[in-house]
Enzyme design. Structure first.
Site, PDB file in Angstrom:
ATOM      1  N   HIS A 185       0.808  -1.212   0.000  1.00  0.00           N
ATOM      2  CA  HIS A 185       0.000   0.000   0.000  1.00  0.00           C
ATOM      3  C   HIS A 185       0.845   1.268   0.000  1.00  0.00           C
ATOM      4  CE1 HIS A 185       0.798   0.728   4.326  1.00  0.00           C
ATOM      5  NE2 HIS A 185       0.800  -0.592   4.410  1.00  0.00           N
ATOM      6  N   ASP A 186       0.381   2.256  -0.757  1.00  0.00           N
ATOM      7  CA  ASP A 186       0.958   3.599  -0.770  1.00  0.00           C
ATOM      8  C   ASP A 186       2.365   3.670  -1.352  1.00  0.00           C
ATOM      9  OD1 ASP A 186      -1.316   4.919   0.717  1.00  0.00           O
ATOM     10  OD2 ASP A 186      -0.676   3.488   2.238  1.00  0.00           O
ATOM     11  N   GLY A 191       5.022  -0.944   2.851  1.00  0.00           N
ATOM     12  CA  GLY A 191       4.207   0.223   2.564  1.00  0.00           C
ATOM     13  C   GLY A 191       5.006   1.509   2.454  1.00  0.00           C
TER      14      GLY A 191
END
Length: 267
Positions: A122-123, A140
């Site tokens: 994520h991200d 992340g």
């Protein structure tokens, strides 16, 4: 050619499918996905969530693209995964959308290769022409510049930045930022010099490489503080764009710090 969807695959209402797309058997496409033109999903591929795939992207069996992040703080927010054009995503690759803690988006650039079992968390923000070898893993909030290579079985810690044209050797644990054009290796990554192979492949001439090597030696010399060395390099090589890219990278805010040489300063 026209778009071809195997009858065993499920395409939910709302999914946007471009022209000349090929979807093989036993695939699942969620209601909020967008596939660009000329994409090819071989078989047993899942693309879900708020995911966009750019034109000419090819995905191999058992890849899982767009499922919710592996982040206990995730609360179901409608975050996105945006994947660029001409990417090759091999078997068992996983990519997750962003979270509210990281801007709500995960980005992948154009022309990348993700080998078997690679993971983009994520991200993350992945540049163009990146290669992640087998089972390479990004935690992340990782940022990869253009033309980065991550070797097989390597892992990159949360919030780490990896500069353009950097290379991570196989089976390496990356805890700190890697300068542009840098090369790291080791159980816990240490800077082993410049990515000379990548520089030559990128058509950087002998003069530019020579100046990069001289700047590298100055940046990681024993004398003075890191801040002083960065200032000296900026003064000496202020007109060299590639050197100044390293300087600006080191001056930028870092949440992890910069990966350092282990012992030798030779390139």
């Amino acid at each position: 050619m026209t778009t071809e969807i195997h009858p065993s695959s499920v395409v939910e209402a709302g999914a946007e499918i471009g022209e000349n797309v090929q979807i093989g058997p036993f695939c699942y496409l969620g209601p909020n996905i967008k596939l660009g033109d000329n994409c090819k999903l071989h078989s047993n591929v899942v693309v879900t969530g708020h995911t966009t795939l750019g034109n000419d992207t090819e995905i191999f069996p058992f890849a899982s693209i767009g499922h919710v992040p592996q982040d206990l703080k995730f609360e179901g927010e409608e975050s996105a995964l945006i994947i660029g054009k001409r990417n090759k995503i091999r078997e068992y690759v996983t990519m997750n959308p962003g979270t509210k803690g990281g801007g709500m988006i995960t980005k992948v650039g154009d022309g990348c290769l993700f080998m078997v079992g690679a993971h983009v968390a994520h991200d993350c923000d992945v540049g163009d022409h990146v290669i992640m070898a087998n089972n390479a893993t990004l935690a992340g909030h990782v940022t990869l510049g253009d033309h980065v290579i991550i070797g097989g079985l390597s892992a990159v810690h949360q919030f780490v930045r990896v500069g353009h044209h950097a290379m991570v050797g196989g089976m390496t644990g990356v805890e700190f930022d890697i300068i542009p054009f840098g090369q790291v290796q080791g159980d816990r990554a240490y800077l082993s010099g410049l990515n000379l192979v990548g520089l030559k492949r990128g058509n950087y001439g002998k003069e530019k490489i020579s100046k990069l090597r001289a700047a590298y030696r100055m940046l990681f010399a024993d004398e003075g503080t890191a801040k002083e060395r960065v200032k000296d390099v900026a003064t000496t090589f202020g007109e060299e764009a590639e050197v100044m890219e390293i300087v600006e990278f080191m001056r930028a805010e870092s949440q992890r710090g910069i990966t350092q040489p282990k012992s030798s300063h030779e390139t």
